[in-house]
Motif scaffolding. Structure first.
Motif, PDB file in Angstrom:
ATOM      1  N   GLN A  11       0.874  -1.175  -0.004  1.00 23.36           N
ATOM      2  CA  GLN A  11      -0.231  -0.022   0.427  1.00 23.36           C
ATOM      3  C   GLN A  11       0.825   0.861   0.319  1.00 23.36           C
ATOM      4  O   GLN A  11       0.464   2.692  -0.772  1.00 23.36           O
ATOM      5  CB  GLN A  11      -1.402   0.143   1.106  1.00 23.36           C
ATOM      6  CG  GLN A  11      -1.649   1.034   1.516  1.00 23.36           C
ATOM      7  CD  GLN A  11      -2.253   0.951   2.208  1.00 23.36           C
ATOM      8  OE1 GLN A  11      -2.817   0.423   3.035  1.00 23.36           O
ATOM      9  NE2 GLN A  11      -3.528   1.806   2.727  1.00 23.36           N
ATOM     10  N   GLN A  12       1.925   0.995   0.484  1.00 25.85           N
ATOM     11  CA  GLN A  12       2.160   2.557   0.958  1.00 25.85           C
ATOM     12  C   GLN A  12       3.814   2.862  -0.430  1.00 25.85           C
ATOM     13  O   GLN A  12       3.936   3.472  -0.796  1.00 25.85           O
ATOM     14  CB  GLN A  12       3.786   2.151   2.164  1.00 25.85           C
ATOM     15  CG  GLN A  12       3.272   2.201   2.806  1.00 25.85           C
ATOM     16  CD  GLN A  12       4.098   1.771   4.625  1.00 25.85           C
ATOM     17  OE1 GLN A  12       6.173   1.720   3.765  1.00 25.85           O
ATOM     18  NE2 GLN A  12       3.836   2.347   6.582  1.00 25.85           N
ATOM     19  N   ASN A  13       3.499   1.591  -1.188  1.00 19.72           N
ATOM     20  CA  ASN A  13       4.732   2.148  -2.583  1.00 19.72           C
ATOM     21  C   ASN A  13       3.489   2.109  -3.444  1.00 19.72           C
ATOM     22  O   ASN A  13       4.215   2.627  -4.487  1.00 19.72           O
ATOM     23  CB  ASN A  13       5.202   0.012  -2.962  1.00 19.72           C
ATOM     24  CG  ASN A  13       6.119   0.492  -4.191  1.00 19.72           C
ATOM     25  OD1 ASN A  13       7.460   0.812  -4.057  1.00 19.72           O
ATOM     26  ND2 ASN A  13       6.383  -1.145  -4.581  1.00 19.72           N
ATOM     27  N   THR A  14       2.526   2.139  -3.388  1.00 19.09           N
ATOM     28  CA  THR A  14       1.705   2.053  -4.375  1.00 19.09           C
ATOM     29  C   THR A  14       1.106   4.006  -3.669  1.00 19.09           C
ATOM     30  O   THR A  14       0.055   3.962  -5.011  1.00 19.09           O
ATOM     31  CB  THR A  14       0.620   1.067  -5.684  1.00 19.09           C
ATOM     32  OG1 THR A  14       0.206   1.215  -3.807  1.00 19.09           O
ATOM     33  CG2 THR A  14       1.416  -0.118  -5.946  1.00 19.09           C
ATOM     34  N   ALA A  15       1.441   4.652  -3.090  1.00 19.12           N
ATOM     35  CA  ALA A  15       0.519   5.225  -2.652  1.00 19.12           C
ATOM     36  C   ALA A  15       0.941   6.985  -3.289  1.00 19.12           C
ATOM     37  O   ALA A  15      -0.305   7.538  -3.273  1.00 19.12           O
ATOM     38  CB  ALA A  15       0.974   5.651  -1.218  1.00 19.12           C
ATOM     39  N   ALA A  70       1.713   8.651  -7.127  1.00 20.91           N
ATOM     40  CA  ALA A  70       1.829   8.259  -8.023  1.00 20.91           C
ATOM     41  C   ALA A  70       3.321   8.803  -8.576  1.00 20.91           C
ATOM     42  O   ALA A  70       4.235   9.549  -8.608  1.00 20.91           O
ATOM     43  CB  ALA A  70       0.241   8.909  -9.055  1.00 20.91           C
ATOM     44  N   MET A  71       3.471   7.639  -9.842  1.00 20.26           N
ATOM     45  CA  MET A  71       5.037   8.106  -9.739  1.00 20.26           C
ATOM     46  C   MET A  71       4.993   9.560 -10.419  1.00 20.26           C
ATOM     47  O   MET A  71       6.663   9.974 -11.081  1.00 20.26           O
ATOM     48  CB  MET A  71       6.223   7.146 -10.940  1.00 20.26           C
ATOM     49  CG  MET A  71       5.884   5.601 -10.448  1.00 20.26           C
ATOM     50  SD  MET A  71       7.880   5.612  -8.886  1.00 20.26           S
ATOM     51  CE  MET A  71       8.480   6.011  -9.890  1.00 20.26           C
ATOM     52  N   SER A 107       1.218  13.820  -8.163  1.00 22.70           N
ATOM     53  CA  SER A 107      -0.296  13.538  -7.108  1.00 22.70           C
ATOM     54  C   SER A 107      -1.771  14.084  -8.969  1.00 22.70           C
ATOM     55  O   SER A 107      -1.188  14.527  -9.666  1.00 22.70           O
ATOM     56  CB  SER A 107      -0.292  14.937  -6.575  1.00 22.70           C
ATOM     57  OG  SER A 107      -1.786  14.643  -6.205  1.00 22.70           O
ATOM     58  N   PRO A 108      -2.632  13.174  -8.471  1.00 22.58           N
ATOM     59  CA  PRO A 108      -3.660  12.963  -9.750  1.00 22.58           C
ATOM     60  C   PRO A 108      -3.993  15.125  -9.714  1.00 22.58           C
ATOM     61  O   PRO A 108      -4.608  15.107 -10.654  1.00 22.58           O
ATOM     62  CB  PRO A 108      -4.102  12.727  -9.383  1.00 22.58           C
ATOM     63  CG  PRO A 108      -3.849  10.772  -9.508  1.00 22.58           C
ATOM     64  CD  PRO A 108      -2.434  11.561  -8.192  1.00 22.58           C
ATOM     65  N   ALA A 109      -4.276  15.241  -7.844  1.00 19.83           N
ATOM     66  CA  ALA A 109      -5.488  16.229  -7.978  1.00 19.83           C
ATOM     67  C   ALA A 109      -4.511  17.002  -8.225  1.00 19.83           C
ATOM     68  O   ALA A 109      -5.234  18.299  -9.104  1.00 19.83           O
ATOM     69  CB  ALA A 109      -5.355  16.419  -6.170  1.00 19.83           C
ATOM     70  N   LEU A 110      -3.433  17.252  -8.400  1.00 20.79           N
ATOM     71  CA  LEU A 110      -1.874  18.372  -8.713  1.00 20.79           C
ATOM     72  C   LEU A 110      -2.619  18.768 -10.106  1.00 20.79           C
ATOM     73  O   LEU A 110      -1.854  20.033 -10.719  1.00 20.79           O
ATOM     74  CB  LEU A 110      -0.437  18.531  -8.772  1.00 20.79           C
ATOM     75  CG  LEU A 110      -0.043  19.357  -8.951  1.00 20.79           C
ATOM     76  CD1 LEU A 110      -0.337  20.581  -8.192  1.00 20.79           C
ATOM     77  CD2 LEU A 110       1.934  19.601  -7.952  1.00 20.79           C
TER      78      LEU A 110
END
Length: 323
Positions: free
Chosen positions: A146-150, A152-153, A156-159
């Motif tokens: 969960q931490q590894n995929t928290a 986005a590479m 941030s989608p929101a940003l």
């Protein structure tokens, strides 16, 4: 086709071979669809190393002039011969082996990993005795995943949503998430281009004068940088750009068309269209540096960005530092 290098040419040998092939195509000695001699035979006939032949052929394959099929040989490209491509084939920038140079850091790192006395702390499968003595905290595998995929590479989608909302009227084109990459500044964006889309020894063009001369990251990556003179009205000398392209086989041209640093000039609309037309002719992609874009997006912009005029051939780099 007579395979012979010019006797008095002082250019690098691989560039001489590239010119021989291009001249052969232009003069009809090499026809569309014709197969070139094997690399080993070419090296023997020309009296050069096979790696030099491979370097020259790789350049022409990356430009789409030659086609190569593993295990079969190399041919003059007969597909769409004489027809200009509508946009840069970005796939070519990802298919070349860009980590094969012996001076590449990744090559040196791979060699270090093979030494038994070196501890590779990035390898979770390591069996080195010193690491087995470390006391590690107990973490559930689900928590670790969960931490590894928290995060986005690519950011941030929101940003990304906020950036898309802000820049859409300015760039006047769709900005899907997969085409947006958030970096820790413009210099990191340049670094990613140098490391991901360029090879050691590749050449790029920048404006002259330009603050990009101050960025050592290109020199550190082994990228050759050539200046293109600016015209009095803020454009580029396109004839000089074309000469550099054929002389050094440019991979990119970097421009700062709005409030250019250090001249503060803005490239007129006609000059932007001319630059795009010439780069399309050369199949040369453009990197547009626009540090004031986020600020200008709030006001009336007199000239559209190069990215807006030619979205498929331009990598656009903006910055929040001036916002």
């Amino acid at each position: 086709m007579r395979w012979q290098l010019p006797s008095h040419d002082k250019k690098a040998v691989y560039l001489q071979l590239i010119n021989v092939i291009l001249q052969g195509i232009e003069q009809g000695a090499l026809l569309p669809g014709e197969q070139l001699p094997p690399e080993r035979q070419l090296a023997h006939d020309l009296g050069v190393n096979r790696s030099t032949v491979q370097h020259a052929l790789n350049e022409l394959v990356s430009q789409g002039i030659l086609l190569r099929q593993q295990g079969s040989g190399t041919w003059v490209n007969s597909g769409k011969w004489g027809v200009l491509s509508a946009h840069v084939n970005w796939r070519n920038y990802f298919t070349t082996d860009r980590l094969s140079d012996p001076e590449s850091f990744m090559v040196q790192l791979k060699q270090l990993r093979q030494q038994p006395e070196v501890l590779n702390l990035a390898d979770s499968q390591t069996e080195n005795a010193p690491l087995r003595q470390l006391a590690l905290p107990s973490i559930a595998m689900a928590t670790l995943l969960q931490q590894n995929t928290a995060n986005a590479m690519s950011g941030s989608p929101a940003l990304k949503a906020q950036i898309r909302r802000h820049l859409h009227p300015y760039l006047n084109q769709p900005l899907p998430d997969e085409q947006l990459l958030i970096t820790a500044g413009a210099q990191q964006a340049f670094f990613l281009i140098a490391q991901g889309l360029l090879s050691y020894g590749d050449a790029i063009a920048i404006e002259s004068p330009s603050y990009l001369y101050q960025l050592a990251l290109f020199q550190v990556a082994g990228i050759r940088v050539f200046g293109v003179p600016r015209t009095k009205n803020g454009g580029l000398s396109l004839d000089d750009l074309q000469h550099l392209y054929y002389q050094h086989h440019l991979k990119f041209v970097f421009v700062n068309p709005t409030n250019q640093n250090p001249t503060t000039q803005t490239m007129p609309l006609a000059e932007r269209h001319a630059l795009i037309a010439r780069c399309r002719q050369l199949n040369l992609p453009i990197v547009e540096d626009d540090p004031f874009g986020f600020t200008l997006a709030l006001s009336q912009q007199s000239n559209p960005t190069v990215k807006q005029l030619d979205p498929n051939n331009v990598i656009y780099i903006g910055s929040l530092s001036e916002f």
